[in-house]
Enzyme design. Structure first.
Site, mmCIF file in Angstrom:
data_model
loop_
_atom_site.group_PDB
_atom_site.id
_atom_site.type_symbol
_atom_site.label_atom_id
_atom_site.label_comp_id
_atom_site.label_asym_id
_atom_site.label_seq_id
_atom_site.Cartn_x
_atom_site.Cartn_y
_atom_site.Cartn_z
ATOM 1 N N ASP A 149 3.718 34.662 48.204
ATOM 2 C CA ASP A 149 2.838 34.221 49.285
ATOM 3 C C ASP A 149 1.380 34.079 48.887
ATOM 4 O OD1 ASP A 149 2.368 37.125 49.059
ATOM 5 O OD2 ASP A 149 1.178 36.842 50.871
ATOM 6 N N PHE B 247 -2.990 31.770 40.336
ATOM 7 C CA PHE B 247 -2.371 32.388 41.501
ATOM 8 C C PHE B 247 -1.271 31.449 41.965
ATOM 9 C CE2 PHE B 247 -1.649 33.912 45.745
ATOM 10 C CZ PHE B 247 -1.717 35.286 45.555
ATOM 11 N N VAL B 248 -0.047 31.968 42.021
ATOM 12 C CA VAL B 248 1.102 31.114 42.297
ATOM 13 C C VAL B 248 1.714 31.409 43.665
ATOM 14 C CG1 VAL B 248 1.673 30.668 39.877
ATOM 15 C CG2 VAL B 248 2.588 32.702 40.989
ATOM 16 N N ARG C 73 6.004 31.322 51.324
ATOM 17 C CA ARG C 73 7.167 31.958 50.685
ATOM 18 C C ARG C 73 8.389 31.050 50.720
ATOM 19 N NH1 ARG C 73 5.798 37.477 49.910
ATOM 20 N NH2 ARG C 73 4.433 38.337 51.518
ATOM 21 N N GLU D 56 11.232 42.035 40.287
ATOM 22 C CA GLU D 56 9.920 41.608 40.796
ATOM 23 C C GLU D 56 9.816 40.088 40.777
ATOM 24 O OE1 GLU D 56 6.734 43.085 41.438
ATOM 25 O OE2 GLU D 56 6.551 44.877 40.181
ATOM 26 N N ASP E 280 1.674 41.167 37.772
ATOM 27 C CA ASP E 280 0.302 40.709 37.543
ATOM 28 C C ASP E 280 -0.447 41.796 36.766
ATOM 29 O OD1 ASP E 280 -2.112 39.323 37.854
ATOM 30 O OD2 ASP E 280 -2.410 39.966 39.911
ATOM 31 N N LYS F 240 7.488 42.160 49.228
ATOM 32 C CA LYS F 240 8.373 41.136 49.736
ATOM 33 C C LYS F 240 8.686 40.062 48.682
ATOM 34 C CE LYS F 240 6.098 41.374 54.231
ATOM 35 N NZ LYS F 240 5.224 40.581 55.155
ATOM 36 N N GLY F 241 7.834 39.954 47.669
ATOM 37 C CA GLY F 241 7.884 38.821 46.751
ATOM 38 C C GLY F 241 9.203 38.569 46.045
ATOM 39 N N LYS G 73 2.403 37.739 34.178
ATOM 40 C CA LYS G 73 1.016 37.427 33.784
ATOM 41 C C LYS G 73 0.529 38.488 32.797
ATOM 42 C CE LYS G 73 -0.209 35.824 38.452
ATOM 43 N NZ LYS G 73 -1.281 35.843 39.488
HETATM 44 P P1 IMP Z 1 0.460 43.818 40.320
HETATM 45 O O1 IMP Z 1 -0.966 43.427 40.124
HETATM 46 O O2 IMP Z 1 1.277 43.625 39.080
HETATM 47 O O3 IMP Z 1 0.551 45.200 40.885
HETATM 48 O O4 IMP Z 1 1.059 42.839 41.383
HETATM 49 C C1 IMP Z 1 0.841 43.113 42.732
HETATM 50 C C2 IMP Z 1 1.495 42.151 43.649
HETATM 51 O O5 IMP Z 1 0.536 41.133 43.885
HETATM 52 C C3 IMP Z 1 2.737 41.417 43.213
HETATM 53 O O6 IMP Z 1 3.932 42.128 43.393
HETATM 54 C C4 IMP Z 1 2.669 40.227 44.169
HETATM 55 O O7 IMP Z 1 3.150 40.604 45.437
HETATM 56 C C5 IMP Z 1 1.198 39.984 44.250
HETATM 57 N N1 IMP Z 1 0.797 38.912 43.347
HETATM 58 C C6 IMP Z 1 0.237 39.005 42.119
HETATM 59 N N2 IMP Z 1 0.003 37.799 41.607
HETATM 60 C C7 IMP Z 1 0.443 36.920 42.535
HETATM 61 C C8 IMP Z 1 0.479 35.488 42.595
HETATM 62 O O8 IMP Z 1 0.065 34.762 41.674
HETATM 63 N N3 IMP Z 1 1.000 34.960 43.732
HETATM 64 C C9 IMP Z 1 1.467 35.689 44.763
HETATM 65 N N4 IMP Z 1 1.453 37.028 44.749
HETATM 66 C C10 IMP Z 1 0.939 37.622 43.649
HETATM 67 MG MG MG Z 2 1.114 38.973 48.569
#
Ligand code: IMP
Ligand code: MG
Length: 179
Positions: A162, A155-156, A168, A102, A106, A47-48, A134
């Protein structure tokens, strides 16, 4: 386990509405040049991405289509768990130029898994655009062509992102403070 009161989660401002707006204008201009004469498909990762997608597509002046894919991980509010993809593009992506959109990349696990499933659809090209990056947290090697802001281990929240499904709607990006 200790209950966390999400409504009282302390955070501080990281990127204001103005900074986000001018950054998106910048990214939109670059994408518009890079994709001149093309008809890209913006594939949003829900959803982000949803707030970023709405602003980004209006900053791009080449004819663009929109699709979404849902990535959901069954983890806690801040620590991701098992990843599942659902939804996915309605249109065929074969031979199309795809821009994966995206909110934040992260560990890169989500992007990696979507990239792998997109490859099977034989697109002409796939690039990633993320508002927040990140780099220091990467577990999967991925190349990000368009990145808004580099951030650290924070963590943002806000602007679509969210914490336990909340925040959000904040029009800016804040970072959660551990207290
Ligand atoms: P990934 O670790 O790159 O697979 O990210 C996974 C998902 O975690 C992202 O698409 C976001 O939905 C969520 N996420 C990662 N870091 C943050 C953050 O700092 N705030 C909010 N959601 C996050
Ligand atoms: Mg989330």
């Amino acid at each position: 386990m200790k209950e966390v009161d999400l409504k009282a989660q302390p955070f501080e401002l990281l990127f204001s509405q103005d900074r986000i707006e001018s950054k998106i204008r910048e990214i939109g201009e670059i994408i518009s040049i890079d994709y001149a004469g093309k008809n890209p498909v913006l594939l949003g990762v829900l959803k982000g991405c949803f707030v970023f997608m709405a602003d980004l597509i209006r900053a791009i002046n080449v004819p663009s289509e929109v699709e979404f894919i849902s990535a959901h991980s069954y983890g806690s509010a801040t620590v991701p768990g098992e990843l599942t993809l659902s939804g996915g593009p309605q249109a065929s992506l074969k031979g199309r130029h795809i821009l994966m959109v995206e909110g934040v990349v992260d560990t890169g696990r989500t992007a990696r898994s979507i990239l792998d499933s997109l490859k099977r659809m034989e697109p002409a090209s796939v690039e990633i655009v993320t508002l927040l990056n990140k780099t220091g947290r990467r577990e999967s090697e991925i190349e990000i062509k368009y990145s808004g802001f580099e951030i650290g281990n924070d963590f943002v929240i806000g602007y679509g992102l969210d914490h336990g499904q909340m925040y959000r709607n904040l029009p800016f990006i804040g970072k959660v403070i551990d207290k």
